[in-house]
Design an enzyme around this catalytic site. Sequence first.
Site: not given
Ligand code: URA
Length: 238
Positions: A103
């Site tokens: 993310d």
């Molecule tokens: N899980 C998430 O919620 N975000 C990420 O970036 C990776 C794993």
Amino acid sequence: MERIDKILANTGRWSRKEAAALIRGGRVTAEGRVVTSREEKFPSGGRIQVDGELISTEKYTYLMFHKPSGLVSATEDPREPTVLSLLPGHLQKIGLFPAGRLDKDTLGLLLLTNDGPLAHALLSPSRHVDKTYLVRVEGELEKADEEAFRKGVTLADGYECLPAGLERLGQNEAIVTLHEGKYHQIKRMCAARGKPVTFLKRLTFGPLVLDEALAPGQWRSLTEEELAALKQAGGKGK
Ligand code: URA
């Protein structure tokens, strides 16, 4: 075997035309000998130099990138800077892409490569390549959370996660191990336990471990050992 002008162009630093000009100027050597024709062919991994500087001639590039917060895991985006945006120009021209997504606000280990077949194999759901994350949440993590992760958390939309690891490090901090990779998975798993994520950093991806010498925004090439282990994990080991 590949033509020398193509090998030089594959680095992203020169066009085929510019490579030809370097060769005409006697500035390119292979195994210590000046190359005289752009049509000469050399194996990948050969010792090619331009103006005395050794050039990487491997077919594919593999970078361990410490993703900072604020970059999107994509090669292009109309609004946001991408994980390729910090790389120098020549590394932006060789088809690198992030193998998997973090993310925008997640930090940590991201593999950048142009080896499509290996990335595809590593990300295939059937391979279950493990990933571990350092996670901080609002609220207090309990034994019941560890057990829920071990059994498989059910998300708000009804999706039943595969069993995952949650090892508490402190009241609101844990190492989470995933064997799958769904959209916002850890955030949604923690939200399902009523403990929203406040910080997320990926520490490992299969056999790769984030090099702590890399500050957020920095990268380095994988070592030969790391690459061999990664190929093994992708079922493409020799
Ligand atoms: N899980 C998430 O919620 N975000 C990420 O970036 C990776 C794993």
